[in-house]
Design an enzyme around this catalytic site. Structure first.
Site, PDB file in Angstrom:
ATOM      1  N   SER A  17      -0.281  -5.808  15.672  1.00  0.00           N
ATOM      2  CA  SER A  17      -0.045  -5.503  17.086  1.00  0.00           C
ATOM      3  C   SER A  17       0.925  -4.345  17.298  1.00  0.00           C
ATOM      4  CB  SER A  17       0.476  -6.755  17.800  1.00  0.00           C
ATOM      5  OG  SER A  17       1.664  -7.198  17.174  1.00  0.00           O
TER       6      SER A  17
ATOM      7  N   PHE B  40     -10.150   6.024  -3.901  1.00  0.00           N
ATOM      8  CA  PHE B  40      -9.489   5.374  -2.771  1.00  0.00           C
ATOM      9  C   PHE B  40     -10.177   4.041  -2.504  1.00  0.00           C
ATOM     10  CE2 PHE B  40      -8.814   4.601   1.768  1.00  0.00           C
ATOM     11  CZ  PHE B  40      -7.450   4.807   1.872  1.00  0.00           C
TER      12      PHE B  40
ATOM     13  N   GLU C  47       3.454   2.019  -1.527  1.00  0.00           N
ATOM     14  CA  GLU C  47       3.949   2.374  -2.861  1.00  0.00           C
ATOM     15  C   GLU C  47       2.837   2.848  -3.798  1.00  0.00           C
ATOM     16  OE1 GLU C  47       6.643   0.304  -0.593  1.00  0.00           O
ATOM     17  OE2 GLU C  47       4.803  -0.666  -1.299  1.00  0.00           O
TER      18      GLU C  47
ATOM     19  N   ALA D  53       0.813  -1.215   0.000  1.00  0.00           N
ATOM     20  CA  ALA D  53       0.000   0.000   0.000  1.00  0.00           C
ATOM     21  C   ALA D  53       0.850   1.271   0.000  1.00  0.00           C
ATOM     22  CB  ALA D  53      -0.935  -0.007   1.207  1.00  0.00           C
TER      23      ALA D  53
ATOM     24  N   ALA E  96      -4.910  -3.388   0.750  1.00  0.00           N
ATOM     25  CA  ALA E  96      -5.437  -3.657   2.084  1.00  0.00           C
ATOM     26  C   ALA E  96      -4.343  -3.458   3.123  1.00  0.00           C
ATOM     27  CB  ALA E  96      -5.978  -5.076   2.166  1.00  0.00           C
ATOM     28  N   VAL E  97      -4.673  -2.665   4.132  1.00  0.00           N
ATOM     29  CA  VAL E  97      -3.804  -2.478   5.290  1.00  0.00           C
ATOM     30  C   VAL E  97      -4.609  -2.987   6.483  1.00  0.00           C
ATOM     31  CG1 VAL E  97      -2.433  -0.856   6.647  1.00  0.00           C
ATOM     32  CG2 VAL E  97      -2.816  -0.415   4.212  1.00  0.00           C
ATOM     33  N   ILE E  98      -4.108  -4.040   7.111  1.00  0.00           N
ATOM     34  CA  ILE E  98      -4.836  -4.679   8.203  1.00  0.00           C
ATOM     35  C   ILE E  98      -4.062  -4.471   9.499  1.00  0.00           C
ATOM     36  CG2 ILE E  98      -5.753  -6.872   9.066  1.00  0.00           C
ATOM     37  CD1 ILE E  98      -5.861  -7.748   6.042  1.00  0.00           C
TER      38      ILE E  98
ATOM     39  N   HIS F  53       2.488   0.234  13.170  1.00  0.00           N
ATOM     40  CA  HIS F  53       2.760   0.272  11.732  1.00  0.00           C
ATOM     41  C   HIS F  53       1.495   0.577  10.923  1.00  0.00           C
ATOM     42  CE1 HIS F  53       3.620  -1.682   7.756  1.00  0.00           C
ATOM     43  NE2 HIS F  53       4.706  -0.954   7.911  1.00  0.00           N
TER      44      HIS F  53
END
EC number: 2.5.1.78
Length: 155
Positions: A86, A114, A59, A57, A81-83, A89
Site C-alpha cells: 500500500s 532477471f 541486495e 531483492a 519477489a517484490v510484491i 516502496h
C-alpha cells in the site's frame, strides 16, 4: 554465407551463480527450485552451481556484481519477489533492482538473467513461481544457458 551464432541449451561445463532474495521466501524458494531443475535437466551438476541467499531483492544487484567480477561464473541468475503493497516502496525497489541487474550484465559482460518477480498480488507471484504461469526461475535458467553458449561461440 553469413556465420550464424545460436545458443545451445546445454549447461555442461558452464559455471552458474544464483542470487536469491529471502524476503517473500515462499516464492523465492519455488523460483530457485525451478532454476535448479532447468540447469540440472540440461547437463549441469551441483559442483557447477553456487547459490547465494541475500536478505531481499534490493541486495541482489550488488551481490550479482560481486559474483560477476570474481571471474568464477559463466552466467548468473537473479531470483526474488517484490510484491506491491500500500506504499510506494514497491515502485522504488522494483525499479532499482531491475536497473541494477541490467547494469551488472552490461558492466561486466557476464550474462545475467532477471528472475525477480514484480507483481501486484501474492496470487500473481504464486502463479509465476510454478503454478498457472509456469516457473520464471526455470525460464531465467534457460535464458542464461542459451546466452552463455552464444558467448562461448563468439569467442
Amino acid at each position: 554465407m553469413p556465420k550464424y551464432v545460436e545458443g545451445k541449451l546445454n549447461a555442461e561445463g558452464l559455471r552458474f551463480g544464483i542470487v536469491v532474495g529471502r524476503f517473500n521466501s515462499f516464492i523465492g524458494e519455488r523460483l530457485l527450485e525451478g532454476a535448479l531443475d532447468a540447469l540440472l535437466r540440461h547437463g549441469a551438476n551441483d559442483a557447477q552451481i553456487t547459490v547465494v541467499r541475500v536478505p531481499g531483492a534490493f541486495e541482489i544487484p550488488l551481490t550479482a556484481q560481486k559474483m560477476a567480477g570474481s571471474g568464477n561464473y559463466d552466467a548468473l541468475i537473479c531470483l526474488g519477489a517484490v510484491i506491491r503493497g500500500s506504499t510506494p516502496h514497491f515502485d522504488y525497489v522494483s525499479s532499482e533492482v531491475s536497473k541494477g541487474i541490467a547494469h551488472v550484465s552490461l558492466a561486466t559482460g557476464v550474462p545475467v538473467a532477471f528472475g525477480v518477480l514484480t507483481t501486484d498480488t501474492i496470487e500473481q507471484a504464486i502463479e509465476r513461481a510454478g503454478t498457472k504461469a509456469g516457473n520464471k526461475g526455470f525460464d531465467a535458467a534457460m535464458t542464461v544457458i542459451e546466452i552463455a553458449n552464444v558467448f562461448k561461440e563468439m569467442k
